[in-house]
Design a protein around this motif. Structure first.
Motif, PDB file in Angstrom:
ATOM      1  N   LEU A 116       0.833  -1.208   0.000  1.00 18.56           N
ATOM      2  CA  LEU A 116       0.000   0.000   0.000  1.00 18.56           C
ATOM      3  C   LEU A 116       0.866   1.256   0.000  1.00 18.56           C
ATOM      4  N   VAL A 117       1.856   1.294   0.867  1.00 20.12           N
ATOM      5  CA  VAL A 117       2.732   2.460   0.942  1.00 20.12           C
ATOM      6  C   VAL A 117       3.523   2.619  -0.349  1.00 20.12           C
ATOM      7  N   GLN A 118       4.017   1.505  -0.877  1.00 23.71           N
ATOM      8  CA  GLN A 118       4.806   1.569  -2.104  1.00 23.71           C
ATOM      9  C   GLN A 118       3.973   2.083  -3.272  1.00 23.71           C
ATOM     10  N   ASN A 119       2.736   1.630  -3.372  1.00 25.01           N
ATOM     11  CA  ASN A 119       1.873   2.070  -4.472  1.00 25.01           C
ATOM     12  C   ASN A 119       1.507   3.546  -4.340  1.00 25.01           C
ATOM     13  N   LEU A 120       1.317   4.000  -3.111  1.00 18.76           N
ATOM     14  CA  LEU A 120       1.027   5.415  -2.918  1.00 18.76           C
ATOM     15  C   LEU A 120       2.215   6.283  -3.325  1.00 18.76           C
ATOM     16  N   ILE A 121       3.405   5.847  -2.959  1.00 21.23           N
ATOM     17  CA  ILE A 121       4.594   6.633  -3.290  1.00 21.23           C
ATOM     18  C   ILE A 121       4.858   6.631  -4.791  1.00 21.23           C
ATOM     19  N   ASN A 122       4.681   5.475  -5.413  1.00 21.61           N
ATOM     20  CA  ASN A 122       4.998   5.352  -6.837  1.00 21.61           C
ATOM     21  C   ASN A 122       3.895   5.867  -7.743  1.00 21.61           C
ATOM     22  N   GLY A 123       2.764   6.284  -7.183  1.00 27.00           N
ATOM     23  CA  GLY A 123       1.679   6.795  -8.011  1.00 27.00           C
ATOM     24  C   GLY A 123       0.967   5.716  -8.788  1.00 27.00           C
ATOM     25  N   HIS A 124       0.660   4.570  -8.131  1.00 28.23           N
ATOM     26  CA  HIS A 124      -0.058   3.476  -8.788  1.00 28.23           C
ATOM     27  C   HIS A 124      -1.420   3.956  -9.296  1.00 28.23           C
ATOM     28  N   ASP A 125      -1.822   3.411 -10.442  1.00 33.35           N
ATOM     29  CA  ASP A 125      -3.096   3.835 -11.038  1.00 33.35           C
ATOM     30  C   ASP A 125      -4.282   3.575 -10.126  1.00 33.35           C
ATOM     31  N   ALA A 126      -4.151   2.614  -9.200  1.00 37.60           N
ATOM     32  CA  ALA A 126      -5.268   2.302  -8.307  1.00 37.60           C
ATOM     33  C   ALA A 126      -5.496   3.398  -7.277  1.00 37.60           C
ATOM     34  N   TYR A 127      -4.498   4.233  -7.039  1.00 39.25           N
ATOM     35  CA  TYR A 127      -4.618   5.256  -6.009  1.00 39.25           C
ATOM     36  C   TYR A 127      -4.489   6.632  -6.654  1.00 39.25           C
ATOM     37  N   THR A 128      -5.574   7.091  -7.185  1.00 33.58           N
ATOM     38  CA  THR A 128      -5.621   8.419  -7.793  1.00 33.58           C
ATOM     39  C   THR A 128      -6.177   9.471  -6.836  1.00 33.58           C
ATOM     40  N   THR A 129      -6.793   9.042  -5.747  1.00 30.98           N
ATOM     41  CA  THR A 129      -7.331   9.957  -4.749  1.00 30.98           C
ATOM     42  C   THR A 129      -6.973   9.451  -3.361  1.00 30.98           C
ATOM     43  N   LEU A 130      -6.976  10.367  -2.412  1.00 28.74           N
ATOM     44  CA  LEU A 130      -6.724   9.979  -1.028  1.00 28.74           C
ATOM     45  C   LEU A 130      -7.834   9.105  -0.471  1.00 28.74           C
ATOM     46  N   GLU A 131      -9.047   9.266  -1.003  1.00 29.27           N
ATOM     47  CA  GLU A 131     -10.160   8.418  -0.551  1.00 29.27           C
ATOM     48  C   GLU A 131      -9.882   6.948  -0.831  1.00 29.27           C
ATOM     49  N   ALA A 132      -9.228   6.661  -1.968  1.00 29.50           N
ATOM     50  CA  ALA A 132      -8.909   5.273  -2.303  1.00 29.50           C
ATOM     51  C   ALA A 132      -7.952   4.676  -1.281  1.00 29.50           C
ATOM     52  N   GLY A 133      -6.930   5.436  -0.906  1.00 27.19           N
ATOM     53  CA  GLY A 133      -6.019   4.947   0.121  1.00 27.19           C
ATOM     54  C   GLY A 133      -6.694   4.785   1.456  1.00 27.19           C
ATOM     55  N   SER A 134      -7.586   5.710   1.799  1.00 24.69           N
ATOM     56  CA  SER A 134      -8.301   5.617   3.072  1.00 24.69           C
ATOM     57  C   SER A 134      -9.205   4.390   3.110  1.00 24.69           C
ATOM     58  N   GLU A 135      -9.879   4.103   2.008  1.00 25.65           N
ATOM     59  CA  GLU A 135     -10.757   2.926   1.957  1.00 25.65           C
ATOM     60  C   GLU A 135      -9.966   1.643   2.164  1.00 25.65           C
ATOM     61  N   ASP A 136      -8.791   1.545   1.565  1.00 22.49           N
ATOM     62  CA  ASP A 136      -8.001   0.326   1.713  1.00 22.49           C
ATOM     63  C   ASP A 136      -7.435   0.190   3.118  1.00 22.49           C
ATOM     64  N   ILE A 137      -7.103   1.303   3.752  1.00 15.52           N
ATOM     65  CA  ILE A 137      -6.634   1.229   5.141  1.00 15.52           C
ATOM     66  C   ILE A 137      -7.747   0.724   6.050  1.00 15.52           C
ATOM     67  N   HIS A 138      -8.964   1.202   5.848  1.00 18.85           N
ATOM     68  CA  HIS A 138     -10.091   0.719   6.643  1.00 18.85           C
ATOM     69  C   HIS A 138     -10.369  -0.755   6.354  1.00 18.85           C
ATOM     70  N   LEU A 139     -10.129  -1.195   5.111  1.00 19.29           N
ATOM     71  CA  LEU A 139     -10.322  -2.605   4.786  1.00 19.29           C
ATOM     72  C   LEU A 139      -9.290  -3.470   5.493  1.00 19.29           C
ATOM     73  N   LEU A 140      -8.068  -2.992   5.594  1.00 17.15           N
ATOM     74  CA  LEU A 140      -7.047  -3.719   6.348  1.00 17.15           C
ATOM     75  C   LEU A 140      -7.446  -3.860   7.811  1.00 17.15           C
ATOM     76  N   LEU A 141      -8.054  -2.829   8.361  1.00 15.90           N
ATOM     77  CA  LEU A 141      -8.461  -2.864   9.763  1.00 15.90           C
ATOM     78  C   LEU A 141      -9.698  -3.722   9.991  1.00 15.90           C
ATOM     79  N   SER A 142     -10.626  -3.693   9.033  1.00  9.69           N
ATOM     80  CA  SER A 142     -11.883  -4.418   9.221  1.00  9.69           C
ATOM     81  C   SER A 142     -11.715  -5.926   9.047  1.00  9.69           C
ATOM     82  N   ASP A 143     -10.754  -6.355   8.242  1.00 12.21           N
ATOM     83  CA  ASP A 143     -10.538  -7.794   8.033  1.00 12.21           C
ATOM     84  C   ASP A 143      -9.035  -8.074   8.070  1.00 12.21           C
ATOM     85  N   PRO A 144      -8.402  -7.925   9.234  1.00 14.86           N
ATOM     86  CA  PRO A 144      -6.936  -8.069   9.295  1.00 14.86           C
ATOM     87  C   PRO A 144      -6.450  -9.472   8.981  1.00 14.86           C
ATOM     88  N   GLU A 145      -7.219 -10.488   9.364  1.00 11.33           N
ATOM     89  CA  GLU A 145      -6.790 -11.848   9.088  1.00 11.33           C
ATOM     90  C   GLU A 145      -6.698 -12.118   7.593  1.00 11.33           C
TER      91      GLU A 145
END
Length: 531
Positions: free
Chosen positions: A189-218
């Motif tokens: 996640l951090v690497q894709n944010l730094i490198n400008g991955h096409d999946a992360y064009t907005t901060l909302e996209a990164g925020s959604e994935d962080i919440h997904l990591l927290l909601s289903d950590p296993e």
């Protein structure tokens, strides 16, 4: 570092803050200290202020994650930061202009911030400790990276031509977080944010994935190793008991069973191609029926049943006797035995010929049953009448009966007529739910299934007909994401290919994923700990 340098501000004894350059950390007033030096702990942090421009971040912790006095400060906590006021559209100062950047540079800045929080170092170290790091709005370039300046008031260095080479050298010095011991999901996640991955064009996209990591950590946060003990081969992690994309269908079949439990007989027909998930849909309800005290009968029809058309149905009702013995108490079994004896009397031997397991319900039935018949053949009407009387005794509000016949396209008219006789019994107990699945592309309009639907409708029995189509691209993406334990937006390109190849058929999706693993088109990297 901020907490260790905290100092008391103002005249209020409980007012504390910590300053570092342009930032101030706000601490709770009556917080307990972490050691004898009166230094606050992480639990005391309430927010962060930035003095120029005026910006504050209020940290709120959800109520369901309360922190007690025994909480270890080294453990992670789930916090949410609310930034106020919103960033202005235009700021004239040089420092404020660094904040008002594009979404792409915002994602990169967020990724760099996360990298520094985890590693404690900057992903792009500079030669001078006095050199601030700024971001320029050149996200269109593939090599766009933060650069260092040494001037004041926005004055840029003279040697601009060396920026690109400097950034290239710095990028090679950045170690991925998974090499530092952090989960590969966080590292990616951090690497894709730094490198400008096409999946992360907005901060909302990164925020959604962080919440997904927290909601289903296993599933998404922690690294996993689903490898065979000897071969060491890593397998895809399929969720065998999860039903994808069938929420509406599950709701409809559940509502139908609720109506049956309230005192109605009903029929439910499910059509669809092979592998569309018909059996999985029924099994999702069967588990709840069994838990609620109902009897679930399941039988798969095949081509061999055409030679003995009633074999499958009679086998299902014979197994019902075993379920009754398992789920009922001794008092209930005694009551059922008395009702069966009273209902059949001298015809009890005929019932035993149809359902041999019925005499195992109680020793009383074994002692009262008469010598079995001389082998006279029973006609179809007698069989229907016997099973009708049997169901009148067995089904009840606390113990409804659900009969599921799979692959009805192989079922003959005789078996369907027997089921119709039980459902449409006006004198019977109204707690019988029939579910049948069939491949609608393998039956014609003159198949007995449609004749049975018509007769049930004419008899006033509620009939529901359902057709399962292929899954949507979003549902296929969920399957691929769960199987690979990757965030959905990261495996979106692969799931698009899978959907194009399988047209959303759930069985074909699973088989296609297995095939590309077996052919080594999809591999698991033990070094990066991801597919």
């Amino acid at each position: 570092k901020l907490l260790s340098g905290s100092q008391q501000l103002g005249s209020e004894p409980d007012s504390r803050a910590s300053n570092m350059d342009n930032f101030v950390v706000r601490l709770c007033g009556n917080a307990q200290t972490s050691d004898d030096r009166n230094r606050p702990s992480w639990n005391n942090v309430m927010g962060v202020n930035m003095t120029s421009p005026a910006l504050s971040a209020q940290i709120d912790e959800p109520s369901f994650l309360s922190v007690d006095d025994t909480t270890n400060d080294s453990m992670g906590r789930y916090l949410e930061a609310v930034i106020t006021p919103p960033l202005p559209e235009s700021i004239t100062s040089v420092a404020a202009g660094q904040i008002n950047r594009s979404e792409d540079n915002g994602c990169r800045a967020f990724g760099i911030l996360l990298y520094e929080l985890y590693s404690g170092i900057s992903p792009f170290p500079v030669r001078s400790s006095r050199a601030p790091t700024v971001f320029r709005n050149n996200s269109r370039e593939s090599g766009s990276l933060p650069v260092s300046i040494h001037g004041r008031n926005g004055e840029e260095p003279r040697r601009r031509k060396r920026r690109r080479s400097l950034c290239t050298v710095q990028s090679h010095s950045r170690a991925p977080l998974h090499e530092l011991g952090y989960p590969s999901s966080v590292s990616g996640l951090v690497q894709n944010l730094i490198n400008g991955h096409d999946a992360y064009t907005t901060l909302e996209a990164g925020s959604e994935d962080i919440h997904l990591l927290l909601s289903d950590p296993e599933r998404f946060l922690f690294d996993w190793n689903n490898a065979a003990p000897q071969s060491g081969i890593v397998h895809l992690s399929f969720r065998k008991h999860k039903l994808y994309g069938r929420e509406n269908e599950v709701s409809r079949i559940t509502d139908a069973f609720c109506r049956v439990s309230s005192g109605k007989n009903e029929a439910f027909f499910i059509g669809g191609y092979s592998g569309s998930g018909k059996s999985r849909l029924v099994n999702s309800l069967a588990a709840r029926v069994d838990t609620s005290g109902g009897y679930v009968l399941s039988e798969k029809v095949d081509q061999m049943h055409k030679e003995r058309p009633l074999l499958g149905v009679l086998s299902a009702f014979n197994n019902l006797c075993g379920l009754i013995k398992q789920k009922c108490s001794p008092d209930e079994l005694h009551e059922i035995s008395n009702k069966l004896t009273k209902e059949f009397e001298s015809d009890f031997s005929v019932l035993v010929r149809l359902l041999p397991k019925v005499d195992a319900l109680s020793p009383q039935l074994k002692s009262t049953q008469m010598v079995r018949g001389s082998g006279d053949q029973m006609n179809f009407h007698n069989i229907c009448f016997i099973l009708q009387r049997f169901m009148r005794v067995i089904s009840s509000p606390t113990h409804p009966v659900m009969l599921f016949l799979d692959d009805l396209q192989w079922c003959g008219a005789t078996s369907l007529d027997l089921i119709y006789a039980i459902i449409a019994d006006t004198r019977g107990s109204n707690f019988f739910f029939f579910v049948g699945s069939y491949r609608d592309n393998e039956v014609n309009d003159d198949h007995p299934i449609y004749a049975m639907m018509s007769k049930l409708d004419s008899s006033g029995v509620p009939v529901t007909k359902l057709s399962l189509e292929g899954l949507t691209p979003l549902d296929v993406n969920s399957i691929v994401s769960d199987a690979m334990c990757l965030l959905p937006r990261i495996c979106q390109p692969l799931s698009d290919i899978v959907f194009e190849k399988t047209k959303g058929n759930p069985f074909f999706v699973l088989e296609f994923l297995k095939s590309i693993v077996e052919s080594e088109l999809l591999k698991y990297s033990l070094r990066e700990k991801k597919w």
